[in-house]
Write a protein that holds these residues in place. Sequence first.
Motif, mmCIF file in Angstrom:
data_model
loop_
_atom_site.group_PDB
_atom_site.id
_atom_site.type_symbol
_atom_site.label_atom_id
_atom_site.label_comp_id
_atom_site.label_asym_id
_atom_site.label_seq_id
_atom_site.Cartn_x
_atom_site.Cartn_y
_atom_site.Cartn_z
ATOM 1 N N ASP A 174 -27.429 10.873 -40.423
ATOM 2 C CA ASP A 174 -26.337 11.377 -41.247
ATOM 3 C C ASP A 174 -25.785 10.227 -42.088
ATOM 4 O OD1 ASP A 174 -24.649 9.833 -39.640
ATOM 5 O OD2 ASP A 174 -24.260 11.516 -38.283
ATOM 6 N N ASP A 175 -24.825 10.566 -42.965
ATOM 7 C CA ASP A 175 -24.320 9.560 -43.901
ATOM 8 C C ASP A 175 -23.675 8.372 -43.191
ATOM 9 O OD1 ASP A 175 -25.212 11.008 -46.029
ATOM 10 O OD2 ASP A 175 -23.297 12.007 -46.420
ATOM 11 N N SER A 176 -22.984 8.632 -42.080
ATOM 12 C CA SER A 176 -22.323 7.539 -41.375
ATOM 13 C C SER A 176 -23.335 6.542 -40.815
ATOM 14 C CB SER A 176 -21.456 8.086 -40.236
ATOM 15 O OG SER A 176 -22.263 8.718 -39.247
ATOM 16 N N GLN A 177 -24.480 7.052 -40.327
ATOM 17 C CA GLN A 177 -25.515 6.153 -39.808
ATOM 18 C C GLN A 177 -26.163 5.354 -40.930
ATOM 19 O OE1 GLN A 177 -27.518 9.380 -37.690
ATOM 20 N NE2 GLN A 177 -27.460 8.107 -35.854
ATOM 21 N N ILE A 178 -26.349 6.002 -42.083
ATOM 22 C CA ILE A 178 -26.945 5.314 -43.225
ATOM 23 C C ILE A 178 -26.073 4.123 -43.625
ATOM 24 C CG2 ILE A 178 -27.412 5.511 -45.703
ATOM 25 C CD1 ILE A 178 -28.500 8.284 -45.165
ATOM 26 N N HIS A 179 -24.757 4.338 -43.712
ATOM 27 C CA HIS A 179 -23.858 3.257 -44.103
ATOM 28 C C HIS A 179 -23.797 2.179 -43.022
ATOM 29 C CE1 HIS A 179 -22.559 5.019 -47.811
ATOM 30 N NE2 HIS A 179 -22.224 6.160 -47.207
ATOM 31 N N LYS A 180 -23.893 2.590 -41.750
ATOM 32 C CA LYS A 180 -23.817 1.620 -40.658
ATOM 33 C C LYS A 180 -24.988 0.662 -40.676
ATOM 34 C CE LYS A 180 -23.739 1.228 -35.607
ATOM 35 N NZ LYS A 180 -23.757 1.951 -34.320
ATOM 36 N N TYR A 181 -26.180 1.178 -40.949
ATOM 37 C CA TYR A 181 -27.375 0.350 -40.858
ATOM 38 C C TYR A 181 -27.868 -0.148 -42.209
ATOM 39 C CZ TYR A 181 -27.561 1.662 -36.006
ATOM 40 O OH TYR A 181 -27.263 1.825 -34.688
ATOM 41 N N LEU A 182 -27.114 0.151 -43.258
ATOM 42 C CA LEU A 182 -27.536 -0.264 -44.588
ATOM 43 C C LEU A 182 -27.504 -1.780 -44.718
ATOM 44 C CD1 LEU A 182 -28.375 0.546 -47.403
ATOM 45 C CD2 LEU A 182 -25.981 0.835 -47.996
ATOM 46 N N LYS A 183 -26.517 -2.431 -44.112
ATOM 47 C CA LYS A 183 -26.388 -3.881 -44.208
ATOM 48 C C LYS A 183 -26.283 -4.494 -42.812
ATOM 49 C CE LYS A 183 -24.068 -3.908 -48.704
ATOM 50 N NZ LYS A 183 -22.873 -4.342 -49.466
ATOM 51 N N GLY A 184 -26.835 -5.671 -42.667
ATOM 52 C CA GLY A 184 -26.732 -6.359 -41.392
ATOM 53 C C GLY A 184 -25.362 -7.011 -41.247
ATOM 54 N N ASP A 185 -25.123 -7.573 -40.093
ATOM 55 C CA ASP A 185 -23.856 -8.258 -39.857
ATOM 56 C C ASP A 185 -23.732 -9.462 -40.792
ATOM 57 O OD1 ASP A 185 -23.286 -6.485 -37.833
ATOM 58 O OD2 ASP A 185 -24.247 -7.731 -36.302
ATOM 59 N N GLU A 186 -22.515 -9.678 -41.273
ATOM 60 C CA GLU A 186 -22.268 -10.851 -42.113
ATOM 61 C C GLU A 186 -22.366 -12.111 -41.257
ATOM 62 O OE1 GLU A 186 -21.841 -11.014 -45.373
ATOM 63 O OE2 GLU A 186 -22.268 -8.852 -45.378
ATOM 64 N N LYS A 187 -22.914 -13.168 -41.814
ATOM 65 C CA LYS A 187 -23.029 -14.420 -41.085
ATOM 66 C C LYS A 187 -23.154 -15.569 -42.077
ATOM 67 C CE LYS A 187 -28.000 -13.691 -40.584
ATOM 68 N NZ LYS A 187 -29.115 -13.530 -39.652
ATOM 69 N N SER A 188 -22.976 -16.730 -41.579
ATOM 70 C CA SER A 188 -23.098 -17.900 -42.439
ATOM 71 C C SER A 188 -24.568 -18.161 -42.729
ATOM 72 C CB SER A 188 -22.486 -19.122 -41.747
ATOM 73 O OG SER A 188 -22.772 -20.282 -42.493
ATOM 74 N N TYR A 189 -24.861 -18.409 -44.001
ATOM 75 C CA TYR A 189 -26.247 -18.677 -44.389
ATOM 76 C C TYR A 189 -26.490 -20.168 -44.633
ATOM 77 C CZ TYR A 189 -26.682 -13.654 -44.863
ATOM 78 O OH TYR A 189 -26.710 -12.313 -44.600
ATOM 79 N N VAL A 190 -25.478 -20.996 -44.352
ATOM 80 C CA VAL A 190 -25.643 -22.448 -44.441
ATOM 81 C C VAL A 190 -25.782 -22.963 -43.008
ATOM 82 C CG1 VAL A 190 -24.630 -24.619 -45.227
ATOM 83 C CG2 VAL A 190 -24.247 -22.518 -46.528
ATOM 84 N N GLN A 191 -27.021 -23.324 -42.634
ATOM 85 C CA GLN A 191 -27.295 -23.661 -41.243
ATOM 86 C C GLN A 191 -28.093 -24.950 -41.147
ATOM 87 O OE1 GLN A 191 -28.822 -19.409 -40.860
ATOM 88 N NE2 GLN A 191 -28.202 -19.804 -38.748
ATOM 89 N N SER A 192 -27.892 -25.661 -40.058
ATOM 90 C CA SER A 192 -28.636 -26.883 -39.806
ATOM 91 C C SER A 192 -30.058 -26.535 -39.377
ATOM 92 C CB SER A 192 -27.960 -27.675 -38.684
ATOM 93 O OG SER A 192 -28.829 -28.679 -38.202
ATOM 94 N N PRO A 193 -31.037 -27.354 -39.780
ATOM 95 C CA PRO A 193 -32.408 -27.117 -39.317
ATOM 96 C C PRO A 193 -32.554 -27.207 -37.805
ATOM 97 C CG PRO A 193 -32.281 -29.113 -40.669
ATOM 98 C CD PRO A 193 -30.954 -28.440 -40.761
ATOM 99 N N LEU A 194 -31.615 -27.921 -37.143
ATOM 100 C CA LEU A 194 -31.666 -28.018 -35.688
ATOM 101 C C LEU A 194 -31.604 -26.652 -35.020
ATOM 102 C CD1 LEU A 194 -29.259 -31.054 -35.075
ATOM 103 C CD2 LEU A 194 -31.736 -31.027 -34.765
ATOM 104 N N GLU A 195 -30.965 -25.687 -35.691
ATOM 105 C CA GLU A 195 -30.830 -24.350 -35.119
ATOM 106 C C GLU A 195 -32.169 -23.626 -35.021
ATOM 107 O OE1 GLU A 195 -27.508 -22.013 -36.581
ATOM 108 O OE2 GLU A 195 -26.666 -23.809 -37.514
ATOM 109 N N PHE A 196 -33.153 -24.109 -35.755
ATOM 110 C CA PHE A 196 -34.452 -23.443 -35.776
ATOM 111 C C PHE A 196 -35.525 -24.214 -35.016
ATOM 112 C CE2 PHE A 196 -32.154 -22.482 -39.702
ATOM 113 C CZ PHE A 196 -32.081 -21.099 -39.634
ATOM 114 N N PHE A 197 -35.156 -25.362 -34.418
ATOM 115 C CA PHE A 197 -36.158 -26.222 -33.799
ATOM 116 C C PHE A 197 -36.917 -25.510 -32.686
ATOM 117 C CE2 PHE A 197 -35.205 -30.946 -34.849
ATOM 118 C CZ PHE A 197 -35.271 -30.629 -36.198
ATOM 119 N N ASP A 198 -36.215 -24.840 -31.784
ATOM 120 C CA ASP A 198 -36.878 -24.196 -30.643
ATOM 121 C C ASP A 198 -37.914 -23.177 -31.109
ATOM 122 O OD1 ASP A 198 -35.410 -25.697 -28.903
ATOM 123 O OD2 ASP A 198 -33.940 -24.123 -28.469
#
Length: 321
Positions: free
Chosen positions: A15-39
């Motif tokens: 339904d429309d409410s589900q479409i709007h809910k899953y249309l966009k992911g959670d907001e988050k910071s896109y400036v990240q240290s490479p250390l966060e991806f090491f593992d």
Amino acid sequence: MNKRMKEIAKTLELDDSQIHKYLKGDEKSYVQSPLEFFDVAIEHLENRGLHPGGRLPWEIDFNILPHTLTIWAGMNGHGKSLIVQQVMLYLMTGDYSSREEKVLMWSPELAPVYQLERLARQIVGDPYPDPAEAEEAWCWLNNRLWLYTREIDCGPEQLIAAARYAQEELGVTQFVIDSLMKVNLGSQERNIYLAQKNFANILANVCRDTGICIHLVAHVRKPENELKRVSKYDIKGASELTDLVDAGFMVHRNKTEEKAREEGSEPKEPLAALECFKNRHGGHEPSCGLEYEHDGMTFFDHGNKKENFYEKYIGQRKTPF
């Protein structure tokens, strides 16, 4: 419809409410240290030889990696939709992937009843599957495959919402969009190529963000005749489509060989070919020759015998109901 049939024919209805809910992911910071991806990066390097992702069910050195967008193209009637469907079936067996694979398919050109028929035909290997075997095939698909059945006014927002819903709520890892020409991108003909470019870019971003693999089926422009070998430059739509995808395949049918065999000649060449024309993460662009078996609508390696999918993976096992 009884409970058993409802389970077998399970589809997605948003339904429309589900479409709007899953249309966009959670907001988050896109400036990240490479250390966060090491593992994750170290694990990737350590497991490079283990062939992560999903393998194709033929003698071709290619893996469908998580987070990737793949385009499958070919002339009408050359089998691109069948190829993709067959790949999905083998991924769902567990023998062809490093992870548990679940599939969502959107095929508005086929009503669900005909889609189920074709799935049964590919699984059982018979143009007229026995109802008992067809039922076993459909039961095997339960909790492995879902159908997104929206047909009218299905545009990027609805498809992206369906992908996110299926990935987050059902654990879907593979999403097939069959085909680009059926996606409602608006009625502005002069802007259609821009709309296609934007759509492909959004799909690629959804793949990166969620880990889901998206498969986009595309048509090619009609050549002078079916004997011509088409290339990525013949794909209908925006030229940026092939730039934005991670991988691309062209499906060819060898009409000359087909005619020769129909006239009684011995087999000389493969009846079909699967050609990779883009491989962003692997570099090499492999190809393979294939045979086509009409009764089961399936492809198998040229020079090999056709595998019986039903006997190997399903048989007469008890259904989950």
